[in-house]
Design a protein around this motif. Structure first.
Motif, PDB file in Angstrom:
ATOM      1  N   UNK A   1      22.853   5.596  -5.925  1.00  0.00           N
ATOM      2  CA  UNK A   1      22.600   5.640  -7.196  1.00  0.00           C
ATOM      3  C   UNK A   1      20.767   5.727  -6.619  1.00  0.00           C
ATOM      4  N   UNK A   2      20.901   3.935  -6.638  1.00  0.00           N
ATOM      5  CA  UNK A   2      19.522   3.316  -5.797  1.00  0.00           C
ATOM      6  C   UNK A   2      18.324   4.658  -5.691  1.00  0.00           C
ATOM      7  N   UNK A   3      18.987   5.144  -4.458  1.00  0.00           N
ATOM      8  CA  UNK A   3      17.979   6.452  -4.088  1.00  0.00           C
ATOM      9  C   UNK A   3      17.766   7.397  -4.506  1.00  0.00           C
ATOM     10  N   UNK A   4      18.936   8.457  -5.804  1.00  0.00           N
ATOM     11  CA  UNK A   4      18.698   9.631  -5.993  1.00  0.00           C
ATOM     12  C   UNK A   4      17.836   8.625  -7.699  1.00  0.00           C
ATOM     13  N   UNK A   5      17.495   7.500  -8.386  1.00  0.00           N
ATOM     14  CA  UNK A   5      16.445   6.947  -8.751  1.00  0.00           C
ATOM     15  C   UNK A   5      14.993   7.268  -8.256  1.00  0.00           C
ATOM     16  N   UNK A   6      14.963   6.638  -7.488  1.00  0.00           N
ATOM     17  CA  UNK A   6      13.815   6.456  -6.692  1.00  0.00           C
ATOM     18  C   UNK A   6      12.786   7.821  -6.586  1.00  0.00           C
ATOM     19  N   UNK A   7      13.821   8.862  -5.957  1.00  0.00           N
ATOM     20  CA  UNK A   7      13.920   9.925  -6.494  1.00  0.00           C
ATOM     21  C   UNK A   7      13.417  10.740  -7.433  1.00  0.00           C
ATOM     22  N   UNK A   8      14.098  10.298  -8.748  1.00  0.00           N
ATOM     23  CA  UNK A   8      13.321  10.801  -9.525  1.00  0.00           C
ATOM     24  C   UNK A   8      12.304   9.962 -10.567  1.00  0.00           C
TER      25      UNK A   8
ATOM     26  N   UNK B   1       0.667  -0.963  -0.176  1.00  0.00           N
ATOM     27  CA  UNK B   1      -0.013   0.071   0.002  1.00  0.00           C
ATOM     28  C   UNK B   1       0.804   1.204   0.328  1.00  0.00           C
ATOM     29  N   UNK B   2       1.920   1.259  -0.052  1.00  0.00           N
ATOM     30  CA  UNK B   2       2.634   2.238   0.364  1.00  0.00           C
ATOM     31  C   UNK B   2       2.999   3.114  -0.858  1.00  0.00           C
ATOM     32  N   UNK B   3       2.937   4.357  -1.147  1.00  0.00           N
ATOM     33  CA  UNK B   3       2.779   5.353  -2.501  1.00  0.00           C
ATOM     34  C   UNK B   3       3.892   5.433  -2.467  1.00  0.00           C
ATOM     35  N   UNK B   4       4.737   6.333  -3.309  1.00  0.00           N
ATOM     36  CA  UNK B   4       5.934   6.735  -4.374  1.00  0.00           C
ATOM     37  C   UNK B   4       6.735   7.525  -2.870  1.00  0.00           C
ATOM     38  N   UNK B   5       6.508   8.485  -2.695  1.00  0.00           N
ATOM     39  CA  UNK B   5       7.076   9.465  -1.618  1.00  0.00           C
ATOM     40  C   UNK B   5       7.710   7.777   0.003  1.00  0.00           C
ATOM     41  N   UNK B   6       6.080   7.437   0.390  1.00  0.00           N
ATOM     42  CA  UNK B   6       6.548   6.615   1.546  1.00  0.00           C
ATOM     43  C   UNK B   6       7.966   4.941   0.920  1.00  0.00           C
ATOM     44  N   UNK B   7       7.512   5.152   0.003  1.00  0.00           N
ATOM     45  CA  UNK B   7       8.898   3.994  -0.401  1.00  0.00           C
ATOM     46  C   UNK B   7       9.976   4.503  -0.671  1.00  0.00           C
ATOM     47  N   UNK B   8      10.613   5.120  -0.885  1.00  0.00           N
ATOM     48  CA  UNK B   8      11.747   6.266  -1.467  1.00  0.00           C
ATOM     49  C   UNK B   8      12.001   6.541  -0.239  1.00  0.00           C
ATOM     50  N   UNK B   9      11.275   6.236   1.675  1.00  0.00           N
ATOM     51  CA  UNK B   9      11.893   6.390   2.959  1.00  0.00           C
ATOM     52  C   UNK B   9      12.217   4.567   2.910  1.00  0.00           C
ATOM     53  N   UNK B  10      11.919   4.128   2.560  1.00  0.00           N
ATOM     54  CA  UNK B  10      11.878   2.991   2.245  1.00  0.00           C
ATOM     55  C   UNK B  10      13.290   2.770   1.806  1.00  0.00           C
ATOM     56  N   UNK B  11      13.113   2.959   0.886  1.00  0.00           N
ATOM     57  CA  UNK B  11      14.355   2.561  -0.166  1.00  0.00           C
ATOM     58  C   UNK B  11      15.297   3.102   0.794  1.00  0.00           C
TER      59      UNK B  11
END
Length: 286
Positions: free
Chosen positions: A251-258, A232-242
């Motif tokens: 690199x993965x964190x910034x890819x998720x942010x992009x 049920x995560x949305x993208x901002x919450x998923x970025x926190x999890x990543x």
């Protein structure tokens, strides 16, 4: 023929003073734009760099690669998170356009006892911090068994006092004679709203839609609280999890942010003129 914005006494479009002011103005705006875009550019550069570290990232990657994006989509349920965010932001935006326009029209064009006091009450709720109502809303949704569901995610945000204020101001600036003419033609109140006033509110609706979509898309606090499972995560919450899972793999964190930022930028850039026009027409009327 209408007069130009520059055609009035005392305005000079030539000379050293004019060009110095123009150069200073555009130089300041350009510098400010570059300064504000620097973090975004650094994010993209990091996302396109293979195995970046704190000291190796430059503003222009020497060997750009999409490896970080490929690994992100291969190891994380990005599609599910993206779908959740689309449902969340799209539903909240649609509900706000419906309910805020109805409330704004009623407060602007329908005479009833206590209308102005009710409007002031709506405006006053803007000053109430969201943290004050967070626990009562969560407890209520828990009693309804709506925690970790789409309806629990969407329901508390289906209307916005700021949107009601924006549309009320817009409707209030439209001539009441239009409604009187519609009534003479046999329209009831809802038909007058839907067929006469609502089409004239497109700039304000576009402004509200863009604002609501962008703010909901990047909403972090409420989805973090109401979503207890990764599905049920949305993208901002998923970025926190990543970020917690790959705290050294920037690199993965910034890819998720992009992935989070790029759709919002695309939506805003495609409808920017409607946003500015709606704010101009609706935000300055009493």
């Amino acid at each position: 023929m209408g007069r130009s914005n520059y055609d009035y006494p005392g305005y000079e479009r030539g000379g050293a003073g004019y060009w110095s002011r123009t150069t200073l103005l555009y130089g300041s705006v350009t510098f400010g734009a570059l300064l504000w875009s620097l973090p975004f550019w650094w994010m993209l550069s990091t996302a396109l760099t293979a195995n970046p570290t704190g000291g190796s990232v430059s503003l222009i990657p020497s060997n750009p690669t999409f490896a970080n994006f490929e690994e992100l989509f291969a190891t994380q349920p990005v599609g599910r998170w993206f779908f959740n965010t689309i449902v969340f932001a799209g539903s909240v935006t649609a509900f706000n356009l419906v309910f805020d326009s109805l409330a704004g029209y009623a407060l602007a064009k329908i005479e009833f006892v206590g209308r102005e006091k009710l409007f002031l009450l709506f405006v006053a709720t803007v000053m109430v911090p969201a943290m004050v109502t967070l626990i009562p809303v969560y407890v209520l949704l828990s009693e309804l068994e709506w925690v970790n569901t789409y309806q629990g995610l969407i329901a508390p945000l289906i209307a916005n006092p700021l949107g009601i204020f924006l549309l009320r101001q817009h409707f209030k600036g439209l001539p009441s004679a239009l409604g009187d003419a519609a009534a003479i033609d046999g329209c009831n109140e809802f038909q007058t709203f839907y067929k006469v006033y609502l089409p004239l509110a497109k700039p304000a609706l576009a402004t509200l839609g863009i604002y609501t979509f962008v703010t909901t898309w990047k909403n972090f606090e409420w989805p973090l609280i109401i979503a207890s499972e990764e599905a049920m995560y949305t993208l901002p919450v998923a970025l926190y999890a990543v970020r917690n899972q790959y705290f050294t793999e920037w690199g993965l964190v910034m890819a998720a942010a992009a992935v989070i930022v790029l759709p919002v930028i695309a939506v805003f850039m495609s409808a920017q003129r409607y946003f500015i026009r709606g704010m101009t027409l609706s935000g300055m009327k009493g």
